[in-house]
Motif scaffolding. Structure first.
Motif: not given
Length: 336
Positions: A63-65, A90-101
């Motif tokens: 439920d974390v945005p 490794a420096h990365v970026c990711a597409l998530l369903a939730s949890g990034g904050y």
């Protein structure tokens, strides 16, 4: 005792006042996942919709945005091998369903891509969601091709900024709507051919005027975040064979559709979301983004459009600013 991390939570549904900081255990990566130490997270309309109680996370997700992050890989789950781009640090970026904050997040390795060359680790947080949204909806869903004409509603926001640049680099003519001269000038600087102030102008008339010499006047594709309020006029603005792609509902979700008018134009209405798509579909989208969009950044056809950065502890203030609609480009939360 498990290690703790700071996260942003929503205490109920409503305005920015429900945004607060809390602590939770650091998650552990499962099969096919990586654990990312978050540098920054992007703030998106979907986060606001979740905050308002109208766009919950998919079943089984946190439920974390937060639908996109950048950071460093610190741990790999079973099946994720060293040498595949997921080495420690490794420096990365990711597409998530939730949890990034949060200070840490687990992400499917297949939805995790290297930070594009020349982009800072913080700025990269604003790329996955917008790039995936634009490419998946306009190219993979609507089938837009070079030489066609695109209308984007809300050209100065995160999605609009990316759509203008990606589609211009792809060879598409772009028109946008916006609410102020400043926003429209910003869109023009990014590459928009036609800019329309929706307070003062009828976007249907402007689009048809701008395309009057075409064999089928109108927009070949429309990318819409408004929804019901614009449905009838969007159909009016379509060219013969045009495609309307609805990805937001700020103007409502229910409206009447004149099927006879749509049929006469041999038009299509496509409504999509990105968040709830199956993992394998998201993985395919991110691989296409890496293959097609990342080179646009490397070759300077696409600039990162970070408008403003807030600390994780300032998430409430970030939502207050986002709600004003004054931002040009992306709003980011940095793990401070």
């Amino acid at each position: 005792m498990s290690k703790q991390m700071r996260v942003v939570e929503y205490n109920g549904s409503g305005g920015p006042e429900v945004v607060s900081l809390s602590e939770r255990p650091v998650p552990q990566p499962g099969p096919g996942e990586v654990l990312i130490k978050v540098a920054a997270a992007g703030l998106n309309r979907a986060d606001v919709a979740q905050r308002r109680g109208v766009y919950p996370p998919p079943p089984g997700e946190s439920d974390v945005p937060g639908l996109e992050v950048s950071g460093t890989v610190v741990e790999r789950g079973p099946g994720v091998q060293i040498g595949q781009g997921y080495d420690d640090g490794a420096h990365v970026c990711a597409l998530l369903a939730s949890g990034g904050y949060a200070e840490y997040v687990v992400a499917p390795a297949a939805q995790t891509v290297p930070v594009p060359a020349g982009v800072s680790l913080v700025d990269a947080a604003g790329l996955p969601e917008v790039a995936a949204t634009v490419w998946s909806n306009l190219v993979m869903e609507a089938g837009i091709v070079p030489g066609e004409r695109l209308l984007v509603h809300g050209g100065s926001g995160g999605i609009g900024s990316a759509a203008i640049q990606i589609m211009t680099a792809y060879g598409v003519d772009v028109a946008v709507t916006g609410s102020t001269p400043q926003k429209l000038e910003y869109a023009r600087e990014l590459g928009a051919d036609v800019v329309i102030n929706y307070h003062d102008e009828d976007f249907v008339a402007r689009v048809r005027e701008a395309t009057r010499e075409a064999e089928a006047p109108g927009a070949d594709v429309i990318l819409d975040v408004v929804g019901a309020k614009y449905l009838e006029r969007n159909v009016d603005a379509l060219s013969t064979g045009g495609r309307l792609v609805v990805i937001g509902f700020s103007g409502g979700a229910r409206a009447e559709l004149d099927l006879a008018k749509l049929a006469a134009k041999r038009g299509k209405v496509i409504a999509t979301t990105l968040r709830a798509r199956p993992a394998e579909e998201k993985a395919r989208i991110m691989q296409e983004v890496r293959e097609h969009v990342w080179p646009m950044i490397t070759h300077k056809h696409l600039a990162v459009t970070t408008d403003r950065v807030f600390g994780l502890s300032e998430a409430r203030e970030a939502h207050e600013y986002f709600d004003t609609g004054e931002h040009h480009g992306k709003v980011l939360l940095v793990v401070d």
